[in-house]
Design a protein around this motif. Structure first.
Motif, short mmCIF file in Angstrom:
data_model
loop_
_atom_site.label_atom_id
_atom_site.label_comp_id
_atom_site.label_asym_id
_atom_site.label_seq_id
_atom_site.Cartn_x
_atom_site.Cartn_y
_atom_site.Cartn_z
N ALA A 142 -2.81 -9.82 3.32
CA ALA A 142 -2.05 -8.88 4.15
C ALA A 142 -1.83 -7.60 3.36
O ALA A 142 -1.42 -7.64 2.20
CB ALA A 142 -0.71 -9.49 4.54
N MET A 143 -2.13 -6.47 3.99
CA MET A 143 -1.99 -5.16 3.33
C MET A 143 -1.14 -4.29 4.25
O MET A 143 -1.42 -4.18 5.43
CB MET A 143 -3.38 -4.56 3.15
N ARG A 144 -0.10 -3.67 3.67
CA ARG A 144 0.82 -2.94 4.53
C ARG A 144 1.18 -1.60 3.91
O ARG A 144 1.63 -1.53 2.78
CB ARG A 144 2.08 -3.80 4.76
N GLY A 145 0.92 -0.55 4.67
CA GLY A 145 1.30 0.78 4.25
C GLY A 145 2.75 1.06 4.62
O GLY A 145 3.26 0.50 5.59
N TYR A 146 3.40 1.91 3.84
CA TYR A 146 4.79 2.22 4.15
C TYR A 146 5.19 3.58 3.59
O TYR A 146 4.52 4.13 2.73
CB TYR A 146 5.73 1.13 3.63
N ILE A 147 6.29 4.09 4.11
CA ILE A 147 6.85 5.38 3.71
C ILE A 147 8.30 5.13 3.33
O ILE A 147 9.04 4.46 4.06
CB ILE A 147 6.78 6.37 4.88
N TYR B 260 0.86 -1.19 0.00
CA TYR B 260 0.00 0.00 0.00
C TYR B 260 0.89 1.24 0.00
O TYR B 260 1.34 1.71 1.03
CB TYR B 260 -0.91 -0.05 1.22
N CYS B 261 1.12 1.73 -1.20
CA CYS B 261 2.11 2.80 -1.42
C CYS B 261 1.46 4.17 -1.49
O CYS B 261 1.99 5.15 -0.96
CB CYS B 261 2.84 2.50 -2.73
N GLY B 262 0.30 4.25 -2.14
CA GLY B 262 -0.34 5.55 -2.32
C GLY B 262 -1.82 5.39 -2.57
O GLY B 262 -2.32 4.28 -2.78
#
Lengths: 348, 348
Positions: free
Chosen positions: B278-283, B250-252
């Motif tokens: 599984a869904m994962r946001g990151y910076i 989950y990038c944007g």
């Protein structure tokens, strides 16, 4: 035999919240076991949120829909009363997936259809516990905290539907792991149970308080791990409070189970990016390898008194539909169980 | 010096999609470097989707808002034209976070504010590449595939905004990893670029086709890994196609960046449970430790021709606002770059 075998069948697919006419009770003579088969009399059966999904005609799920005019199904504990298979004897207590009926016939040989009866040791715990704290709901909580979103000591752990069969075990397990544990539930009685009886650090009634404010007040340091049972507005409120690097154990979404059209998701999913949150959905049946550790850990915590559980027991298979609907409305404290017939281990 | 230093400032916080009057261009004399400082002339600057979030007054984000009447900021490549610090010499090329202006002064000493200029080797690649494939967008793609949702050979990898700065690199990297790669973009020209030039196995124009049908047709075996740049309806369509055990990087969520009120999330988040997703946001800034491996891998793939990239270069800092708005509308192919001044490495 001249006894009647009563079975609760799905009469119609519910449109929204189920009603009595979506169920029907059928009666037939109790069958006889053939060669290699056994006849089981059910004692307790489980009603669980996931069953609502199986009442819909939806092919995309992980389990097939219940057939119209066919039996509902699900976890039950019964006793073998006739066996023509060497591995099972009359009197054996078996955990099975043939709930919603008083009697059933199964081959003693493994069909590997996920519904093979398993012998259980009635000296370990009351029989109904094998449908709750030592059964599927307990394993669901255990798997969530062991393999999905492992909470660490000192972290804030928040669980919704916290007085339910899964939530109460998840919260107590997080407490044992050293977390600050916060829960929400739908009555003041349940909230008192959480804080006064099973050691939650904070809890609130989501029906009488402003959800966002109550959650922020109860979690002044944010949420590190969320055990999500509800979805919808609850998940939206949770996302606002998630800490950077937080994990969401996505177990259930009961707020949407009775919707006639799909409900919109949280409008702030972007928080998962900004806070680098990981959210993972799971199904308990993918974690059956945990069973030995689960029995050892939960069994030990029950024995030591670090974990306790509650049940709401409704009597009579004819009351299974109302027990199921009551559970969907949150009328239960802890695990909702239907007693289908006499329990040979109980003093009367 | 008598030259003017032009700077693009935030004039007003946009209500919805930005407009010209949300920006203003201010001019001031080019400053002189003091002791320990350097004066840098910018050559290229980056416009990126995340900057839209910094135009809002929102304290919950991972980076502070741009101040009204102050400079916008962001990645740029410039040349040191005056140095009073021993570590930097006139002529050095530096990657910096002081974009949206022609000149700036920085101390040569590390402030560790995340914006310290870094010397780059202009012989490695064209300077603009350090804002794209070898810069933050490239690292964003690399980190997503390396540490967030690792795709495996044989899996189906789907990326939205696939012809953009991040998407095109993510897709090519997934192809190198042996995936079947599917992308979507907002014009037939971009779709042709994906399939004909950079080796995507399938691609479609999400603006002219039914999203759910096009996605299902392009992914007959479902989606194992989704690189999510868009959110909203796109994510909802993706969730319907996710395979059991799938991962969402989950990038944007560009579909919501210009919304005046929060947009509802996907109405089928429950699929994450049913399909164990599984869904994962990151910076990207949390993955800077990957830089050496990133330069080695991406640099190698560029050299071998396994990876290529495109840029859309707009000339003149006065056109930076329109370049930024054009990027938000998807007018760019590959990385959108603004050329702020002469490039000393380019033949004219």
């Amino acid at each position: 035999m001249t006894e009647t075998n009563r079975q609760v069948q799905l009469a119609a697919r519910p449109n929204g919240f189920p009603k009595n006419s979506d169920f029907q009770i059928a009666g037939a003579p109790v069958p006889e076991a053939g060669d290699g088969e056994m006849l089981v009399r059910n004692i307790y059966m489980s009603v669980d949120p996931y069953m609502r999904g199986r009442m819909n005609d939806f092919s995309g799920s992980y389990i097939p829909p219940f057939p119209i005019g066919g039996p509902m199904g699900g976890g039950a504990v019964g006793q073998v009363i006739q066996s023509k298979h060497g591995d099972f004897s009359e009197g054996d207590i078996v955990l099975n997936q043939n709930g919603w009926q008083e009697y059933f016939i199964r081959p003693g040989d493994k069909l590997n259809d996920g519904a093979d009866p398993i012998k259980i040791d009635p000296s370990l715990a009351p029989l109904s516990a094998f449908l709750g704290v030592l059964g599927m709901p307990g394993l669901t909580a255990y798997a969530g905290l062991t393999e999905i979103g492992v909470p660490k000591s000192g972290e804030t752990f928040y669980v919704s539907a916290a007085a339910g069969a899964v939530g109460a075990i998840a919260g107590q397990m997080a407490k044992i792991k050293g977390c600050r544990v916060v829960g929400s539930a739908g009555s003041d009685e349940k909230v008192a149970y959480l804080t006064d009886e099973i050691g939650f650090d904070a809890a609130f009634n989501y029906k009488t308080q402003d959800l966002n404010k109550a959650l922020a007040d109860a979690c002044p340091n944010g949420i590190d791990v969320n055990f999500e049972n509800v979805g919808g507005d609850m998940l939206q409120a949770v996302l606002h409070q998630m800490n950077s690097g937080g994990r969401i154990i996505y177990c259930g979404s009961i707020s949407g189970y009775n919707a006639t059209t799909p409900l919109p998701g949280p409008n702030n999913l972007m928080m998962m990016i900004m806070r680098e949150v990981a959210m993972r959905g799971y199904i308990v049946t993918s974690h059956m390898h945990l069973m030995p550790a689960f029995y050892q850990d939960i069994g030990g915590w029950l024995k030591s008194g670090q974990m306790t559980y509650r049940e709401t027991v409704v009597d009579g298979i004819e009351n299974a539909p109302s027990a199921f609907m009551g559970m969907l409305k949150g009328e239960n404290m802890g695990k909702m169980i239907v007693k289908v017939g006499p329990d040979p281990t109980q003093q009367t």
